[in-house]
Design a protein around this motif. Sequence first.
Motif, PDB file in Angstrom:
ATOM      1  N   PHE A 138       0.835  -1.211  -0.030  1.00  0.00           N
ATOM      2  CA  PHE A 138       0.080   0.055  -0.053  1.00  0.00           C
ATOM      3  C   PHE A 138       0.821   1.249   0.213  1.00  0.00           C
ATOM      4  O   PHE A 138       1.873   1.179   1.009  1.00  0.00           O
ATOM      5  CB  PHE A 138      -0.892   0.021   1.238  1.00  0.00           C
ATOM      6  CG  PHE A 138      -1.722  -1.076   1.337  1.00  0.00           C
ATOM      7  CD1 PHE A 138      -2.962  -1.423   0.591  1.00  0.00           C
ATOM      8  CD2 PHE A 138      -1.778  -2.059   2.496  1.00  0.00           C
ATOM      9  CE1 PHE A 138      -3.893  -2.438   0.748  1.00  0.00           C
ATOM     10  CE2 PHE A 138      -2.526  -3.165   2.687  1.00  0.00           C
ATOM     11  CZ  PHE A 138      -3.736  -3.189   1.532  1.00  0.00           C
ATOM     12  N   LEU A 139       0.454   2.171  -0.944  1.00  0.00           N
ATOM     13  CA  LEU A 139       1.358   3.362  -0.976  1.00  0.00           C
ATOM     14  C   LEU A 139       0.235   4.782  -1.091  1.00  0.00           C
ATOM     15  O   LEU A 139      -0.301   4.806  -1.975  1.00  0.00           O
ATOM     16  CB  LEU A 139       2.076   3.533  -2.199  1.00  0.00           C
ATOM     17  CG  LEU A 139       3.580   2.820  -2.183  1.00  0.00           C
ATOM     18  CD1 LEU A 139       4.238   3.267  -3.746  1.00  0.00           C
ATOM     19  CD2 LEU A 139       4.478   2.998  -1.193  1.00  0.00           C
ATOM     20  N   ILE A 169      -1.614   2.449  -5.148  1.00  0.00           N
ATOM     21  CA  ILE A 169      -1.155   3.722  -5.021  1.00  0.00           C
ATOM     22  C   ILE A 169      -2.373   4.831  -4.921  1.00  0.00           C
ATOM     23  O   ILE A 169      -3.272   4.617  -5.856  1.00  0.00           O
ATOM     24  CB  ILE A 169      -0.117   4.076  -5.908  1.00  0.00           C
ATOM     25  CG1 ILE A 169       0.988   3.199  -6.254  1.00  0.00           C
ATOM     26  CG2 ILE A 169       0.198   5.579  -5.989  1.00  0.00           C
ATOM     27  CD1 ILE A 169       1.949   3.564  -7.294  1.00  0.00           C
ATOM     28  N   GLU A 170      -2.236   5.516  -4.017  1.00  0.00           N
ATOM     29  CA  GLU A 170      -3.515   6.492  -3.670  1.00  0.00           C
ATOM     30  C   GLU A 170      -2.884   7.854  -3.702  1.00  0.00           C
ATOM     31  O   GLU A 170      -1.930   8.244  -2.665  1.00  0.00           O
ATOM     32  CB  GLU A 170      -4.563   6.246  -2.580  1.00  0.00           C
ATOM     33  CG  GLU A 170      -5.438   7.068  -2.255  1.00  0.00           C
ATOM     34  CD  GLU A 170      -6.384   6.966  -0.928  1.00  0.00           C
ATOM     35  OE1 GLU A 170      -6.711   7.754  -0.333  1.00  0.00           O
ATOM     36  OE2 GLU A 170      -6.785   5.738  -1.071  1.00  0.00           O
ATOM     37  N   CYS A 171      -3.141   8.712  -4.355  1.00  0.00           N
ATOM     38  CA  CYS A 171      -2.485  10.276  -4.428  1.00  0.00           C
ATOM     39  C   CYS A 171      -3.344  11.329  -4.788  1.00  0.00           C
ATOM     40  O   CYS A 171      -4.522  10.999  -5.199  1.00  0.00           O
ATOM     41  CB  CYS A 171      -1.124  10.145  -5.255  1.00  0.00           C
ATOM     42  SG  CYS A 171      -1.476   9.944  -6.954  1.00  0.00           S
ATOM     43  N   ILE A 195      -9.182  12.460  -5.358  1.00  0.00           N
ATOM     44  CA  ILE A 195      -8.193  11.289  -5.268  1.00  0.00           C
ATOM     45  C   ILE A 195      -8.083  10.426  -6.471  1.00  0.00           C
ATOM     46  O   ILE A 195      -8.951  10.384  -7.095  1.00  0.00           O
ATOM     47  CB  ILE A 195      -8.693  10.372  -4.033  1.00  0.00           C
ATOM     48  CG1 ILE A 195      -8.694  11.148  -2.842  1.00  0.00           C
ATOM     49  CG2 ILE A 195      -8.075   9.152  -3.928  1.00  0.00           C
ATOM     50  CD1 ILE A 195      -9.590  10.254  -1.910  1.00  0.00           C
ATOM     51  N   LEU A 196      -6.874   9.934  -6.626  1.00  0.00           N
ATOM     52  CA  LEU A 196      -6.505   9.084  -7.787  1.00  0.00           C
ATOM     53  C   LEU A 196      -5.995   7.784  -7.130  1.00  0.00           C
ATOM     54  O   LEU A 196      -5.152   7.910  -6.506  1.00  0.00           O
ATOM     55  CB  LEU A 196      -5.376   9.576  -8.724  1.00  0.00           C
ATOM     56  CG  LEU A 196      -4.905   8.805  -9.822  1.00  0.00           C
ATOM     57  CD1 LEU A 196      -6.071   8.498 -10.852  1.00  0.00           C
ATOM     58  CD2 LEU A 196      -3.754   9.470 -10.607  1.00  0.00           C
ATOM     59  N   SER A 197      -6.603   6.702  -7.493  1.00  0.00           N
ATOM     60  CA  SER A 197      -6.433   5.350  -6.901  1.00  0.00           C
ATOM     61  C   SER A 197      -6.089   4.517  -8.190  1.00  0.00           C
ATOM     62  O   SER A 197      -6.864   4.451  -9.169  1.00  0.00           O
ATOM     63  CB  SER A 197      -7.631   4.803  -6.322  1.00  0.00           C
ATOM     64  OG  SER A 197      -8.001   5.737  -5.403  1.00  0.00           O
ATOM     65  N   ARG A 198      -4.938   3.904  -7.875  1.00  0.00           N
ATOM     66  CA  ARG A 198      -4.628   2.701  -8.985  1.00  0.00           C
ATOM     67  C   ARG A 198      -4.108   1.465  -8.361  1.00  0.00           C
ATOM     68  O   ARG A 198      -3.501   1.575  -7.304  1.00  0.00           O
ATOM     69  CB  ARG A 198      -3.329   3.377  -9.928  1.00  0.00           C
ATOM     70  CG  ARG A 198      -3.651   4.539 -10.873  1.00  0.00           C
ATOM     71  CD  ARG A 198      -2.713   5.265 -11.585  1.00  0.00           C
ATOM     72  NE  ARG A 198      -3.145   6.109 -12.309  1.00  0.00           N
ATOM     73  CZ  ARG A 198      -2.237   7.077 -12.851  1.00  0.00           C
ATOM     74  NH1 ARG A 198      -1.128   7.240 -12.396  1.00  0.00           N
ATOM     75  NH2 ARG A 198      -2.909   8.021 -13.760  1.00  0.00           N
TER      76      ARG A 198
END
Length: 205
Positions: A138-139, A169-171, A195-198
């Motif tokens: 998890f990042l 990755i969540e950023c 939020i961008l989640s990948r």
Amino acid sequence: MKRGVKQSFRHNGKKAVKTTGSVRIISGQFRGRKLPVIDVTGLRPTTDRNKEMLFNWLMQSIAGARCLDVFAGSGGLGFEALSRYAEHCTYIELDTKAAHQLKSNAELLSLSAEQFSIKQGNALDVLKQLQQPYDLVFLDPPFNKELLPNVIDRIVQQGLLKEEGLIYIECEPSAGTYKVPSQWQLLKEKQSTQILSRLYKQVAP
């Protein structure tokens, strides 16, 4: 601090620790349990909505997994994974008070020493010390700190993601220009205004 979140104080030994609410475990053996979150600058627990989306993505990959939560914060992602029968989670957290709270929350859930470990320190330094690859990483770093590129590079250099392993990755959307190695295959992606989640899978090169 989020608006509408009630502040309280929890005593950790002799010191009073300021908390700003809690994170809720949404499924598994600890379903419904609430874990205190302390007031630390940059700590931003994943929302229930995003957490539910992520663990729907991971549904077939959690049981028995060894997990690494790099910017642990509240520990919400790692504890959710353990609730769903992950084998172990290693938490990395820079803030000393937040790291102590992670330990307290693990004790609240009666987790054994074999189920978790907490590494307090700078993520890049701690990652350099790790040797064993993980099934799931998890990042979810603090926003607007530009932490992802160097951490991704360190994970690759140390070989910390198993073949067929998954990395989430969540950023913030503006940070989504980070680069990943060619062997990280994008499986899932969702973006909102904030939020961008990948989710990526490591495949054979």
